[in-house]
Write an enzyme that holds these catalytic residues in place. Structure first.
Site, PDB file in Angstrom:
ATOM      1  N   LYS A  84      -0.557 -30.925  52.694  1.00  0.00           N
ATOM      2  CA  LYS A  84      -1.333 -30.873  51.451  1.00  0.00           C
ATOM      3  C   LYS A  84      -2.144 -29.575  51.415  1.00  0.00           C
ATOM      4  CE  LYS A  84      -5.295 -31.584  53.626  1.00  0.00           C
ATOM      5  NZ  LYS A  84      -6.326 -30.540  53.658  1.00  0.00           N
ATOM      6  N   TYR A 138      12.583 -18.324  60.899  1.00  0.00           N
ATOM      7  CA  TYR A 138      12.513 -19.065  59.638  1.00  0.00           C
ATOM      8  C   TYR A 138      13.887 -19.162  58.972  1.00  0.00           C
ATOM      9  CZ  TYR A 138       7.347 -19.127  59.415  1.00  0.00           C
ATOM     10  OH  TYR A 138       6.022 -19.356  59.638  1.00  0.00           O
ATOM     11  N   ARG A 177       6.386 -17.469  63.588  1.00  0.00           N
ATOM     12  CA  ARG A 177       6.375 -15.999  63.605  1.00  0.00           C
ATOM     13  C   ARG A 177       5.804 -15.476  64.919  1.00  0.00           C
ATOM     14  NH1 ARG A 177       8.183 -14.506  58.817  1.00  0.00           N
ATOM     15  NH2 ARG A 177       7.597 -15.599  56.899  1.00  0.00           N
TER      16      ARG A 177
END
Length: 330
Positions: A100, A61, A41
Protein backbone atom coordinates in the site's frame (compact mmCIF):
# COMPACT_ATOMS: atom_id res chain seq x y z
CA UNK A 1 -10.07 -16.77 -13.68
CA UNK A 2 -8.62 -20.25 -14.06
CA UNK A 3 -7.18 -21.84 -10.95
CA UNK A 4 -3.41 -22.25 -10.70
CA UNK A 5 -1.57 -25.30 -9.41
CA UNK A 6 -0.17 -24.96 -5.90
CA UNK A 7 1.98 -24.05 -4.19
CA UNK A 8 1.95 -20.51 -5.54
CA UNK A 9 5.44 -19.62 -6.75
CA UNK A 10 6.07 -15.99 -5.77
CA UNK A 11 8.82 -13.62 -6.83
CA UNK A 12 9.67 -10.54 -4.76
CA UNK A 13 10.39 -7.33 -6.67
CA UNK A 14 12.37 -5.15 -4.24
CA UNK A 15 13.82 -5.74 -0.79
CA UNK A 16 11.97 -3.27 1.43
CA UNK A 17 11.86 -3.21 5.21
CA UNK A 18 8.18 -4.21 5.34
CA UNK A 19 9.01 -7.27 3.26
CA UNK A 20 11.79 -8.24 5.66
CA UNK A 21 9.81 -7.67 8.87
CA UNK A 22 6.30 -8.81 8.06
CA UNK A 23 5.33 -10.04 4.60
CA UNK A 24 8.15 -12.44 3.75
CA UNK A 25 8.05 -14.19 7.15
CA UNK A 26 4.31 -14.65 6.61
CA UNK A 27 4.88 -16.02 3.11
CA UNK A 28 7.63 -18.34 4.30
CA UNK A 29 5.23 -19.77 6.91
CA UNK A 30 2.36 -20.26 4.42
CA UNK A 31 2.19 -23.82 3.00
CA UNK A 32 0.42 -22.53 -0.14
CA UNK A 33 3.29 -20.18 -1.08
CA UNK A 34 6.86 -20.79 -2.20
CA UNK A 35 9.11 -17.73 -2.27
CA UNK A 36 10.96 -18.81 -5.39
CA UNK A 37 12.91 -15.73 -6.52
CA UNK A 38 13.63 -12.16 -5.61
CA UNK A 39 15.07 -9.13 -7.34
CA UNK A 40 17.06 -6.31 -5.79
CA UNK A 41 19.10 -3.44 -7.20
CA UNK A 42 21.48 -4.08 -4.29
CA UNK A 43 22.97 -7.54 -4.85
CA UNK A 44 24.27 -7.89 -1.29
CA UNK A 45 20.87 -7.01 0.14
CA UNK A 46 19.21 -9.44 -2.22
CA UNK A 47 21.48 -12.27 -1.12
CA UNK A 48 20.85 -11.42 2.56
CA UNK A 49 17.10 -11.66 1.96
CA UNK A 50 17.52 -14.92 0.04
CA UNK A 51 19.58 -16.48 2.84
CA UNK A 52 16.92 -15.56 5.41
CA UNK A 53 13.90 -16.83 3.46
CA UNK A 54 14.69 -20.26 2.12
CA UNK A 55 17.30 -19.47 -0.49
CA UNK A 56 15.28 -18.27 -3.48
CA UNK A 57 17.36 -17.41 -6.52
CA UNK A 58 18.35 -13.76 -6.90
CA UNK A 59 17.55 -12.17 -10.26
CA UNK A 60 17.44 -8.75 -11.87
CA UNK A 61 14.12 -6.96 -12.26
CA UNK A 62 13.81 -7.83 -15.96
CA UNK A 63 14.78 -11.46 -15.38
CA UNK A 64 12.15 -11.80 -12.68
CA UNK A 65 9.42 -10.37 -14.91
CA UNK A 66 10.37 -12.82 -17.65
CA UNK A 67 10.66 -15.89 -15.42
CA UNK A 68 8.21 -18.47 -16.73
CA UNK A 69 8.05 -20.46 -13.50
CA UNK A 70 6.90 -17.51 -11.35
CA UNK A 71 3.12 -17.28 -10.86
CA UNK A 72 2.90 -14.04 -8.88
CA UNK A 73 4.94 -11.06 -7.75
CA UNK A 74 5.00 -9.32 -4.40
CA UNK A 75 5.99 -5.67 -5.00
CA UNK A 76 7.12 -3.68 -1.92
CA UNK A 77 8.72 -0.81 -3.88
CA UNK A 78 8.15 2.87 -2.96
CA UNK A 79 4.64 4.07 -3.78
CA UNK A 80 5.48 6.18 -6.83
CA UNK A 81 7.12 3.16 -8.48
CA UNK A 82 4.06 0.94 -8.14
CA UNK A 83 2.13 2.04 -11.23
CA UNK A 84 5.03 1.23 -13.57
CA UNK A 85 6.11 -2.10 -12.09
CA UNK A 86 2.65 -3.41 -11.23
CA UNK A 87 1.54 -2.73 -14.81
CA UNK A 88 4.61 -4.50 -16.19
CA UNK A 89 4.02 -7.48 -13.90
CA UNK A 90 0.39 -7.76 -15.02
CA UNK A 91 1.38 -7.51 -18.68
CA UNK A 92 3.88 -10.30 -18.04
CA UNK A 93 0.98 -12.48 -16.85
CA UNK A 94 1.79 -12.37 -13.13
CA UNK A 95 -0.69 -12.03 -10.31
CA UNK A 96 0.36 -9.18 -7.98
CA UNK A 97 0.36 -8.43 -4.27
CA UNK A 98 1.45 -4.78 -4.05
CA UNK A 99 2.33 -2.81 -0.96
CA UNK A 100 0.00 0.00 0.00
CA UNK A 101 -0.80 2.44 -1.39
CA UNK A 102 -1.43 0.74 -4.70
CA UNK A 103 -0.67 4.09 -6.39
CA UNK A 104 -0.65 7.75 -5.40
CA UNK A 105 -3.81 8.75 -7.31
CA UNK A 106 -7.24 7.48 -8.34
CA UNK A 107 -6.61 7.49 -12.11
CA UNK A 108 -3.55 5.24 -11.86
CA UNK A 109 -5.31 2.95 -9.41
CA UNK A 110 -8.31 2.59 -11.73
CA UNK A 111 -6.02 1.81 -14.67
CA UNK A 112 -4.15 -0.94 -12.80
CA UNK A 113 -7.34 -2.57 -11.51
CA UNK A 114 -8.84 -2.47 -15.02
CA UNK A 115 -5.66 -4.00 -16.48
CA UNK A 116 -5.74 -6.84 -13.92
CA UNK A 117 -9.42 -7.52 -14.63
CA UNK A 118 -8.85 -7.52 -18.39
CA UNK A 119 -6.17 -10.19 -18.02
CA UNK A 120 -8.07 -12.22 -15.40
CA UNK A 121 -5.30 -11.69 -12.83
CA UNK A 122 -5.45 -11.04 -9.10
CA UNK A 123 -4.21 -7.61 -8.04
CA UNK A 124 -4.37 -7.12 -4.27
CA UNK A 125 -3.22 -4.10 -2.26
CA UNK A 126 -1.38 -5.28 0.85
CA UNK A 127 -3.54 -3.55 3.47
CA UNK A 128 -3.37 -6.24 6.13
CA UNK A 129 -5.30 -4.94 9.13
CA UNK A 130 -8.85 -5.68 7.84
CA UNK A 131 -7.81 -9.35 7.77
CA UNK A 132 -7.31 -9.37 11.56
CA UNK A 133 -10.18 -11.05 13.42
CA UNK A 134 -10.51 -8.12 15.85
CA UNK A 135 -12.15 -6.08 13.09
CA UNK A 136 -14.61 -8.86 12.29
CA UNK A 137 -15.60 -8.87 15.98
CA UNK A 138 -16.06 -5.09 16.04
CA UNK A 139 -18.29 -5.27 12.97
CA UNK A 140 -20.40 -7.95 14.66
CA UNK A 141 -20.76 -5.85 17.80
CA UNK A 142 -21.76 -2.77 15.84
CA UNK A 143 -24.34 -4.79 13.91
CA UNK A 144 -25.71 -6.04 17.25
CA UNK A 145 -26.08 -2.40 18.41
CA UNK A 146 -23.55 -2.76 21.24
CA UNK A 147 -23.40 1.06 21.39
CA UNK A 148 -26.75 1.81 19.76
CA UNK A 149 -26.97 3.56 16.40
CA UNK A 150 -23.53 4.60 15.14
CA UNK A 151 -23.20 8.38 14.92
CA UNK A 152 -19.49 9.07 14.63
CA UNK A 153 -16.31 7.19 13.72
CA UNK A 154 -12.83 8.43 14.64
CA UNK A 155 -9.51 6.87 13.75
CA UNK A 156 -5.87 7.82 14.19
CA UNK A 157 -2.45 6.61 13.11
CA UNK A 158 0.46 8.81 14.16
CA UNK A 159 4.15 8.15 14.77
CA UNK A 160 7.04 10.23 16.17
CA UNK A 161 9.27 12.28 13.83
CA UNK A 162 11.75 10.36 11.73
CA UNK A 163 15.34 11.18 10.68
CA UNK A 164 15.42 13.81 7.93
CA UNK A 165 16.88 11.35 5.42
CA UNK A 166 13.98 8.91 5.83
CA UNK A 167 12.20 8.15 2.54
CA UNK A 168 8.86 9.18 4.09
CA UNK A 169 10.00 12.81 3.71
CA UNK A 170 10.45 12.34 -0.05
CA UNK A 171 7.18 13.02 -1.90
CA UNK A 172 8.88 12.26 -5.24
CA UNK A 173 8.84 8.54 -4.36
CA UNK A 174 5.53 8.55 -2.52
CA UNK A 175 6.65 9.69 0.90
CA UNK A 176 4.44 11.70 3.20
CA UNK A 177 2.00 11.03 6.00
CA UNK A 178 -1.11 11.01 3.80
CA UNK A 179 0.06 8.12 1.61
CA UNK A 180 1.79 6.30 4.44
CA UNK A 181 -0.01 6.61 7.80
CA UNK A 182 -3.18 8.13 6.34
CA UNK A 183 -4.02 4.99 4.38
CA UNK A 184 -4.86 3.12 7.59
CA UNK A 185 -7.59 5.30 9.11
CA UNK A 186 -8.97 6.07 5.64
CA UNK A 187 -9.27 2.36 4.87
CA UNK A 188 -10.79 1.77 8.31
CA UNK A 189 -13.44 4.43 7.66
CA UNK A 190 -14.33 2.70 4.37
CA UNK A 191 -14.30 -0.73 6.02
CA UNK A 192 -16.76 0.30 8.70
CA UNK A 193 -18.84 3.01 7.03
CA UNK A 194 -18.96 1.85 3.41
CA UNK A 195 -17.72 3.10 0.06
CA UNK A 196 -20.21 5.98 -0.19
CA UNK A 197 -18.10 8.00 2.26
CA UNK A 198 -17.45 11.53 1.00
CA UNK A 199 -14.72 14.00 1.99
CA UNK A 200 -16.01 17.30 3.41
CA UNK A 201 -12.83 19.02 4.53
CA UNK A 202 -9.15 18.37 5.15
CA UNK A 203 -6.09 20.03 6.66
CA UNK A 204 -2.57 19.04 5.59
CA UNK A 205 0.59 20.20 7.33
CA UNK A 206 3.35 20.36 4.71
CA UNK A 207 7.08 20.64 5.35
CA UNK A 208 8.12 23.78 3.50
CA UNK A 209 11.61 22.66 2.48
CA UNK A 210 10.56 19.31 0.97
CA UNK A 211 6.84 19.53 0.21
CA UNK A 212 6.19 16.37 2.23
CA UNK A 213 2.90 16.08 4.11
CA UNK A 214 3.88 15.50 7.75
CA UNK A 215 0.39 15.28 9.24
CA UNK A 216 -3.23 15.95 8.55
CA UNK A 217 -6.88 15.51 9.34
CA UNK A 218 -9.83 14.59 7.12
CA UNK A 219 -13.51 15.06 7.90
CA UNK A 220 -15.91 12.90 5.91
CA UNK A 221 -19.46 11.58 6.19
CA UNK A 222 -21.83 8.96 4.81
CA UNK A 223 -25.06 9.83 2.95
CA UNK A 224 -26.89 9.08 6.22
CA UNK A 225 -24.78 11.63 8.09
CA UNK A 226 -22.45 9.36 10.06
CA UNK A 227 -19.23 11.35 10.39
CA UNK A 228 -15.66 10.15 10.09
CA UNK A 229 -12.74 12.01 11.68
CA UNK A 230 -9.41 10.73 10.34
CA UNK A 231 -6.08 11.84 11.87
CA UNK A 232 -2.59 10.86 10.67
CA UNK A 233 0.96 12.10 10.92
CA UNK A 234 4.63 11.67 11.71
CA UNK A 235 5.17 14.50 14.18
CA UNK A 236 3.31 13.04 17.17
CA UNK A 237 3.49 10.38 19.83
CA UNK A 238 2.64 6.89 18.61
CA UNK A 239 -1.12 6.35 18.43
CA UNK A 240 -3.20 3.88 16.48
CA UNK A 241 -6.85 3.19 17.11
CA UNK A 242 -10.51 3.42 16.21
CA UNK A 243 -13.47 4.72 18.21
CA UNK A 244 -17.17 4.30 17.49
CA UNK A 245 -19.59 6.71 19.16
CA UNK A 246 -23.17 5.49 19.19
CA UNK A 247 -26.48 6.65 20.56
CA UNK A 248 -25.99 4.65 23.76
CA UNK A 249 -22.24 4.27 24.20
CA UNK A 250 -18.67 4.29 22.95
CA UNK A 251 -16.65 1.36 21.61
CA UNK A 252 -12.89 1.78 21.23
CA UNK A 253 -10.09 -0.36 19.88
CA UNK A 254 -6.37 0.27 20.44
CA UNK A 255 -3.63 -1.18 18.23
CA UNK A 256 -6.14 -1.30 15.41
CA UNK A 257 -3.62 -1.36 12.57
CA UNK A 258 -0.29 -2.88 13.60
CA UNK A 259 -0.91 -5.52 16.29
CA UNK A 260 1.89 -8.10 16.53
CA UNK A 261 0.75 -11.73 16.18
CA UNK A 262 1.30 -12.25 19.92
CA UNK A 263 -1.02 -9.43 21.01
CA UNK A 264 -4.44 -10.10 22.51
CA UNK A 265 -6.45 -7.02 21.43
CA UNK A 266 -8.74 -5.33 23.93
CA UNK A 267 -12.12 -3.80 23.07
CA UNK A 268 -13.55 -1.23 25.47
CA UNK A 269 -17.23 -0.41 25.77
CA UNK A 270 -18.41 2.57 27.78
CA UNK A 271 -22.01 3.49 28.54
CA UNK A 272 -23.45 5.86 31.10
CA UNK A 273 -23.60 3.20 33.81
CA UNK A 274 -21.38 0.48 32.41
CA UNK A 275 -17.72 -0.10 31.48
CA UNK A 276 -16.45 -3.32 29.99
CA UNK A 277 -13.24 -4.68 28.51
CA UNK A 278 -13.24 -7.66 26.17
CA UNK A 279 -9.95 -9.43 25.48
CA UNK A 280 -9.85 -10.98 22.02
CA UNK A 281 -7.75 -13.87 20.67
CA UNK A 282 -4.36 -13.35 19.07
CA UNK A 283 -4.27 -13.27 15.29
CA UNK A 284 -1.73 -12.78 12.51
CA UNK A 285 -3.03 -10.29 9.95
CA UNK A 286 -0.05 -10.67 7.60
CA UNK A 287 -0.40 -14.43 7.69
CA UNK A 288 -4.08 -14.01 6.91
CA UNK A 289 -3.63 -11.67 3.95
CA UNK A 290 -0.94 -13.76 2.24
CA UNK A 291 -3.20 -16.82 2.62
CA UNK A 292 -6.08 -14.77 1.20
CA UNK A 293 -3.93 -13.81 -1.80
CA UNK A 294 -2.76 -17.38 -2.39
CA UNK A 295 -6.33 -18.69 -2.10
CA UNK A 296 -7.61 -16.12 -4.60
CA UNK A 297 -5.00 -17.18 -7.16
CA UNK A 298 -5.05 -20.93 -6.55
CA UNK A 299 -8.86 -21.25 -6.56
CA UNK A 300 -9.53 -18.79 -9.35
CA UNK A 301 -11.71 -16.63 -7.11
CA UNK A 302 -11.79 -12.86 -7.45
CA UNK A 303 -11.06 -9.98 -5.08
CA UNK A 304 -13.68 -7.53 -6.35
CA UNK A 305 -14.59 -6.33 -2.85
CA UNK A 306 -10.95 -5.53 -2.14
CA UNK A 307 -10.56 -3.84 -5.53
CA UNK A 308 -13.47 -1.52 -4.81
CA UNK A 309 -11.92 -0.63 -1.44
CA UNK A 310 -8.62 0.26 -3.13
CA UNK A 311 -10.41 2.27 -5.79
CA UNK A 312 -12.48 4.26 -3.28
CA UNK A 313 -9.48 4.78 -1.00
CA UNK A 314 -7.54 6.38 -3.87
CA UNK A 315 -10.45 8.69 -4.63
CA UNK A 316 -10.67 9.82 -1.02
CA UNK A 317 -6.96 10.67 -1.11
CA UNK A 318 -7.49 12.66 -4.32
CA UNK A 319 -10.49 14.46 -2.82
CA UNK A 320 -8.63 15.26 0.41
CA UNK A 321 -5.72 16.75 -1.52
CA UNK A 322 -8.12 18.78 -3.67
CA UNK A 323 -10.08 20.39 -0.79
CA UNK A 324 -7.32 20.59 1.83
CA UNK A 325 -6.17 23.69 3.58
CA UNK A 326 -2.38 23.42 3.41
CA UNK A 327 -0.29 24.82 6.23
CA UNK A 328 3.45 25.10 5.75
CA UNK A 329 5.64 24.06 8.66
CA UNK A 330 9.45 24.11 9.02
Amino acid sequence: MAAAQGPLRVGVLGCADIAWRRTLPAMAACPDIEVAALASRDEAKGRRFAAAFGGPRVLGYEELLAAGDIDALYIPLPAMMHAHWVARALRAGKHVLAEKPLTGDAKSTDELLALAASRDLVLLENVAFPHHSQHVRVRQMLAAKAVGELKDFASVFTIPPLPDENMRYRPDIGGGALLDMGIYPIRAALYYLGSALEVLHAVLRVRSRTGAVVSGRILACTPAGVTADVVFGMEHSYRTGCAFAGSSGLLSLDRAFTPPPSLQPVLRIERQDHREEITLPVDDQFGNIVRYFAHAVLTGSNTLDQSEMSRRQARIIDDAERVAVRIEVP
